[in-house]
Design a protein around this motif. Structure first.
Motif, PDB file in Angstrom:
ATOM      1  N   CYS A  65      54.708  33.885  22.792  1.00  0.00           N
ATOM      2  CA  CYS A  65      54.152  34.684  23.898  1.00  0.00           C
ATOM      3  C   CYS A  65      52.790  34.193  24.385  1.00  0.00           C
ATOM      4  O   CYS A  65      52.377  34.518  25.499  1.00  0.00           O
ATOM      5  N   PHE A  66      52.095  33.441  23.576  1.00  0.00           N
ATOM      6  CA  PHE A  66      50.694  33.084  23.806  1.00  0.00           C
ATOM      7  C   PHE A  66      50.464  32.438  25.172  1.00  0.00           C
ATOM      8  O   PHE A  66      49.665  32.917  25.976  1.00  0.00           O
ATOM      9  N   THR A  67      51.147  31.361  25.450  1.00  0.00           N
ATOM     10  CA  THR A  67      50.912  30.617  26.700  1.00  0.00           C
ATOM     11  C   THR A  67      51.298  31.429  27.925  1.00  0.00           C
ATOM     12  O   THR A  67      50.544  31.475  28.902  1.00  0.00           O
ATOM     13  N   SER A  68      52.460  32.077  27.883  1.00  0.00           N
ATOM     14  CA  SER A  68      52.882  32.835  29.065  1.00  0.00           C
ATOM     15  C   SER A  68      51.938  33.996  29.339  1.00  0.00           C
ATOM     16  O   SER A  68      51.673  34.324  30.500  1.00  0.00           O
ATOM     17  N   PHE A  69      51.391  34.613  28.295  1.00  0.00           N
ATOM     18  CA  PHE A  69      50.418  35.693  28.492  1.00  0.00           C
ATOM     19  C   PHE A  69      49.219  35.182  29.286  1.00  0.00           C
ATOM     20  O   PHE A  69      48.796  35.798  30.262  1.00  0.00           O
TER      21      PHE A  69
ATOM     22  N   ILE B 195      57.274  25.853  22.149  1.00  0.00           N
ATOM     23  CA  ILE B 195      58.483  26.377  22.803  1.00  0.00           C
ATOM     24  C   ILE B 195      58.093  27.278  23.972  1.00  0.00           C
ATOM     25  O   ILE B 195      58.617  27.141  25.078  1.00  0.00           O
ATOM     26  N   GLY B 196      57.152  28.191  23.738  1.00  0.00           N
ATOM     27  CA  GLY B 196      56.721  29.104  24.794  1.00  0.00           C
ATOM     28  C   GLY B 196      55.981  28.413  25.923  1.00  0.00           C
ATOM     29  O   GLY B 196      56.026  28.844  27.065  1.00  0.00           O
ATOM     30  N   SER B 197      55.321  27.304  25.603  1.00  0.00           N
ATOM     31  CA  SER B 197      54.537  26.587  26.612  1.00  0.00           C
ATOM     32  C   SER B 197      55.379  25.701  27.514  1.00  0.00           C
ATOM     33  O   SER B 197      55.016  25.438  28.657  1.00  0.00           O
ATOM     34  N   PHE B 198      56.493  25.215  27.013  1.00  0.00           N
ATOM     35  CA  PHE B 198      57.272  24.244  27.779  1.00  0.00           C
ATOM     36  C   PHE B 198      58.649  24.744  28.181  1.00  0.00           C
ATOM     37  O   PHE B 198      59.511  23.960  28.549  1.00  0.00           O
TER      38      PHE B 198
ATOM     39  N   ILE C  29      61.618  36.436  22.614  1.00  0.00           N
ATOM     40  CA  ILE C  29      60.742  37.108  21.650  1.00  0.00           C
ATOM     41  C   ILE C  29      61.553  37.546  20.435  1.00  0.00           C
ATOM     42  O   ILE C  29      61.126  37.360  19.291  1.00  0.00           O
ATOM     43  N   ASN C  30      62.719  38.112  20.666  1.00  0.00           N
ATOM     44  CA  ASN C  30      63.566  38.525  19.547  1.00  0.00           C
ATOM     45  C   ASN C  30      63.931  37.327  18.670  1.00  0.00           C
ATOM     46  O   ASN C  30      63.897  37.411  17.439  1.00  0.00           O
ATOM     47  N   SER C  31      64.308  36.227  19.310  1.00  0.00           N
ATOM     48  CA  SER C  31      64.674  35.022  18.549  1.00  0.00           C
ATOM     49  C   SER C  31      63.508  34.519  17.714  1.00  0.00           C
ATOM     50  O   SER C  31      63.662  34.193  16.538  1.00  0.00           O
ATOM     51  N   ALA C  32      62.323  34.461  18.324  1.00  0.00           N
ATOM     52  CA  ALA C  32      61.140  34.000  17.597  1.00  0.00           C
ATOM     53  C   ALA C  32      60.859  34.913  16.404  1.00  0.00           C
ATOM     54  O   ALA C  32      60.597  34.439  15.289  1.00  0.00           O
TER      55      ALA C  32
ATOM     56  N   THR D 284      49.540  24.478   7.040  1.00  0.00           N
ATOM     57  CA  THR D 284      50.369  25.440   6.333  1.00  0.00           C
ATOM     58  C   THR D 284      51.666  25.673   7.110  1.00  0.00           C
ATOM     59  O   THR D 284      51.733  25.445   8.329  1.00  0.00           O
ATOM     60  N   GLU D 285      52.663  26.139   6.398  1.00  0.00           N
ATOM     61  CA  GLU D 285      53.955  26.405   7.048  1.00  0.00           C
ATOM     62  C   GLU D 285      53.821  27.497   8.107  1.00  0.00           C
ATOM     63  O   GLU D 285      54.474  27.440   9.153  1.00  0.00           O
ATOM     64  N   LEU D 286      52.978  28.492   7.849  1.00  0.00           N
ATOM     65  CA  LEU D 286      52.768  29.563   8.813  1.00  0.00           C
ATOM     66  C   LEU D 286      52.157  29.034  10.108  1.00  0.00           C
ATOM     67  O   LEU D 286      52.605  29.367  11.210  1.00  0.00           O
ATOM     68  N   PHE D 287      51.165  28.176   9.989  1.00  0.00           N
ATOM     69  CA  PHE D 287      50.531  27.573  11.168  1.00  0.00           C
ATOM     70  C   PHE D 287      51.511  26.647  11.888  1.00  0.00           C
ATOM     71  O   PHE D 287      51.571  26.627  13.114  1.00  0.00           O
ATOM     72  N   LYS D 288      52.314  25.904  11.128  1.00  0.00           N
ATOM     73  CA  LYS D 288      53.322  25.024  11.723  1.00  0.00           C
ATOM     74  C   LYS D 288      54.345  25.837  12.514  1.00  0.00           C
ATOM     75  O   LYS D 288      54.761  25.439  13.615  1.00  0.00           O
ATOM     76  N   LEU D 289      54.735  26.989  11.984  1.00  0.00           N
ATOM     77  CA  LEU D 289      55.668  27.878  12.689  1.00  0.00           C
ATOM     78  C   LEU D 289      55.033  28.375  13.989  1.00  0.00           C
ATOM     79  O   LEU D 289      55.666  28.358  15.043  1.00  0.00           O
ATOM     80  N   PHE D 290      53.764  28.793  13.918  1.00  0.00           N
ATOM     81  CA  PHE D 290      53.050  29.239  15.116  1.00  0.00           C
ATOM     82  C   PHE D 290      53.004  28.128  16.164  1.00  0.00           C
ATOM     83  O   PHE D 290      53.309  28.354  17.332  1.00  0.00           O
TER      84      PHE D 290
END
Length: 175
Positions: free
Chosen positions: A85-89, A14-17, A61-64, A2-8
């Motif tokens: 935020c997921f990976t950095s958390f 992005i957050g991981s790398f 976070i604001n950009s995302a 789904t587009e929502l999952f693709k966005l996630f």
């Protein structure tokens, strides 16, 4: 997918790398959002970056949140924000003790010594990209250079500079 999952997943990547904070993430966000997935135009991306800088909170976070909202509404905002935020958390909560324990080791010092200049390069790349997209004529160049000089020579608050830039825009582009 789904587009929502693709966005996630996109913002998870992005957050991981991305190391070095939001500004260092901007080239990767731009690549993924504007060029690969084409969810936003370059102009829309620049506008979102400007809004993200003026809003309270970290620019990544604001950009995302803004990109997710623009693309898929409230669900998109939540998916993109959680993704970035997921990976950095988990890294901060899971690896903090390890990094603190071995911070003085040669390997950890070597890793951070390599990451620091890499982050500066990422931030520089973001500056170049934003410059190319934002400085479109002599008037925008005047505003950009004026702000650069003012901020490098004085301690004027950034909010005053943003408001002044808006006034300069009205004056220069309304005439």
């Amino acid at each position: 997918m789904t587009e929502l999952f693709k966005l996630f997943i996109t913002f998870l990547k992005i957050g991981s790398f991305s190391f070095g904070g939001g500004y260092a993430m901007l080239p990767l966000i731009e690549e993924e959002i504007v060029y690969i997935n084409q969810w936003l135009t370059q102009s829309e991306f620049i506008d979102i970056i400007a809004i993200s800088q003026m809003s309270p909170g970290p620019i990544a976070i604001n950009s995302a949140t803004f990109v997710g909202f623009k693309y898929l509404g409230v669900g998109g905002a939540i998916a993109a924000t959680v993704g970035v935020c997921f990976t950095s958390f988990f890294l901060v909560t899971g690896l903090a003790r390890v990094i603190i324990k071995y911070y003085d080791s040669l390997i950890v010092k070597g890793i951070f010594s390599g990451i620091r200049p890499g982050v500066i390069g990422l931030i520089g790349a973001a500056c170049v990209s934003l410059f190319k997209a934002s400085i479109v004529d002599i008037k925008s160049l005047i505003i950009g250079l004026t702000v650069l000089v003012i901020l490098s020579k004085t301690k004027i608050h950034p909010i005053a500079v943003i408001l002044s830039s808006g006034v300069m825009g009205i004056l220069l582009y309304s005439i």
